[in-house]
Design an enzyme around this catalytic site. Structure first.
Site, PDB file in Angstrom:
ATOM      1  N   HIS A  44      64.597 -80.314 -41.837  1.00  0.00           N
ATOM      2  CA  HIS A  44      63.971 -81.568 -42.252  1.00  0.00           C
ATOM      3  C   HIS A  44      64.525 -82.046 -43.587  1.00  0.00           C
ATOM      4  CE1 HIS A  44      60.225 -81.946 -39.497  1.00  0.00           C
ATOM      5  NE2 HIS A  44      61.192 -81.289 -38.877  1.00  0.00           N
ATOM      6  N   GLY A  97      70.397 -85.785 -46.770  1.00  0.00           N
ATOM      7  CA  GLY A  97      71.239 -84.634 -47.072  1.00  0.00           C
ATOM      8  C   GLY A  97      70.482 -83.419 -47.570  1.00  0.00           C
ATOM      9  N   ASP A 144      69.505 -81.592 -50.091  1.00  0.00           N
ATOM     10  CA  ASP A 144      69.386 -81.703 -51.545  1.00  0.00           C
ATOM     11  C   ASP A 144      68.045 -81.198 -52.068  1.00  0.00           C
ATOM     12  OD1 ASP A 144      67.703 -83.658 -50.571  1.00  0.00           O
ATOM     13  OD2 ASP A 144      68.442 -85.264 -51.864  1.00  0.00           O
ATOM     14  N   SER A 182      65.148 -82.236 -51.487  1.00  0.00           N
ATOM     15  CA  SER A 182      64.172 -83.291 -51.773  1.00  0.00           C
ATOM     16  C   SER A 182      62.883 -83.135 -50.973  1.00  0.00           C
ATOM     17  CB  SER A 182      64.781 -84.671 -51.509  1.00  0.00           C
ATOM     18  OG  SER A 182      65.294 -84.773 -50.196  1.00  0.00           O
ATOM     19  N   ASN A 195      55.962 -84.361 -41.484  1.00  0.00           N
ATOM     20  CA  ASN A 195      55.942 -83.182 -42.349  1.00  0.00           C
ATOM     21  C   ASN A 195      54.558 -82.792 -42.841  1.00  0.00           C
ATOM     22  OD1 ASN A 195      58.759 -83.121 -42.208  1.00  0.00           O
ATOM     23  ND2 ASN A 195      59.025 -84.288 -44.100  1.00  0.00           N
ATOM     24  N   HIS A 236      64.035 -73.523 -31.563  1.00  0.00           N
ATOM     25  CA  HIS A 236      62.686 -73.602 -31.008  1.00  0.00           C
ATOM     26  C   HIS A 236      62.300 -72.334 -30.265  1.00  0.00           C
ATOM     27  CE1 HIS A 236      62.185 -78.283 -31.091  1.00  0.00           C
ATOM     28  NE2 HIS A 236      62.215 -77.733 -32.289  1.00  0.00           N
TER      29      HIS A 236
END
Length: 337
Positions: free
Chosen positions: A76, A82, A84, A86, A104, A203
């Site tokens: 995710h 990207g 990063d 975040s 999320n 999964h």
């Protein structure tokens, strides 16, 4: 002679200054264009990967299900602007972050593991190892802990300083995506259809909330019926776990009905037998080309695991920040002041 030398020295100063500036510009450019490397932190923070692995092993030793959470969190993160880090940033008043976006919120797990690893690394070598690198290591270590393959993770990522909830939905594939939508979602990130199928094998671990798939049980294609591609006996078990009038939003079901905490290739067998949980999983069995790949993966676990490692390496390098880009966050939840 001394006077002559001194006059030349003065005359050379502008040239020396220009050379120094040029060298600084060259170094700056090289840093900005730096690439990920194996053992990037070998000198600046020896043992960084071992530290992360130790934290992950302790956490998963207590609750194996968190391994799937870390793999999902890495996915995710990488698919939204990207890899990063975040996705780790907390929301602030008026600025909801990625972790609070609909796909999320309440479903991503394992933030405390990243926090614990970061705290240890900051104590040992402050300001060196990014949260993005920690997350990439933790995802790899989770797969390994749960019985999957181990691979080398290149590091040197920097942390992003932007995290917007509004960026999430349009970048992540959904559980009801058909094959075309899935393929396009991965192609947009530089990943092929085959790599999409390979990565879908993740999964084989984890769990899902009933709301993510109950349309297949009670209202497939909005016609009030059951998805005909579901194995009837599997559908019966799912209905017991997720009744139509279920009012508990926290009810979860394992993605793999038999080996939910073991990283193996049984996911592909589930797709073949109609026991995959999401519509997007079963979508892999709707085209001649993808059917062949799914069947091959279900029969040949080791080749798939090698492909999975390579696909994870490629995914972990999507849109990375390196060199002087971004920052090294002191706290993974908060952008540096």
């Amino acid at each position: 002679m001394l006077g002559a030398f001194g006059s030349h020295s003065v005359a050379l100063r502008p040239l020396i200054s220009r050379i120094a500036i040029a060298i600084l510009q060259l170094v700056s450019t090289q840093l900005a264009n730096a690439q990920l490397q194996n053992n990037f932190h070998g000198v600046s923070c020896p043992g960084a990967e071992f530290t992360v692995r130790s934290v992950v092993d302790i956490a998963l030793g207590k609750e194996r299900g968190l391994g799937a959470g870390l793999v999902r969190m890495h996915f995710h993160d990488c698919f939204v602007n990207g890899c990063d880090g975040s996705v780790l940033i907390d929301s602030t008043p008026g600025n909801p972050s990625e972790k609070d976006a609909a796909p999320n919120f309440g479903t991503l797990r394992g933030f405390e593991i990243i926090d614990a690893a970061k705290a240890q690394l900051e104590a040992n070598c402050p300001g060196v190892v990014s949260c993005a690198d920690i997350l990439a290591f933790a995802a790899r270590d989770s797969v390994s802990f749960l019985g999957g393959i181990f691979w080398l993770v290149k590091s040197g990522r920097r942390d992003g300083n932007i995290s917007r909830a509004s960026d999430v939905v349009n970048n992540l594939p959904g559980p009801s995506f058909n094959l075309q939508a899935l393929t396009q979602s991965f192609l947009a990130k530089g990943l092929s259809q085959t790599e999409m199928i390979t990565l879908s094998g993740a999964h084989t671990i984890g769990q899902a909330h009933c709301a993510a798939f109950t349309d297949r049980l009670y209202n497939f294609n909005s016609n009030g019926s059951q998805d005909p591609s579901l194995d009837p006996e599997y559908a019966k078990r799912l209905k017991l776990l997720c009744p139509q009038n279920n009012t508990n939003p926290n009810t979860v079901v394992p993605l793999d009905p038999l080996t939910a905490d073991i990283f193996d290739n049984s996911y592909f067998t589930n797709v073949v037998t109609g026991q995959a949980l999401f519509s997007s999983d079963e979508a892999l069995f709707t085209d001649t080309a993808t059917i062949a790949t799914v069947q091959s993966n279900s029969l040949n676990g080791f080749p798939w695991s090698l492909d999975f490692a390579q696909a994870m390496i490629k995914m972990s390098e999507i849109g990375v920040l390196t060199g002087q880009q971004g920052e090294i966050r002191k706290n993974c939840r908060v952008i540096n002041s």
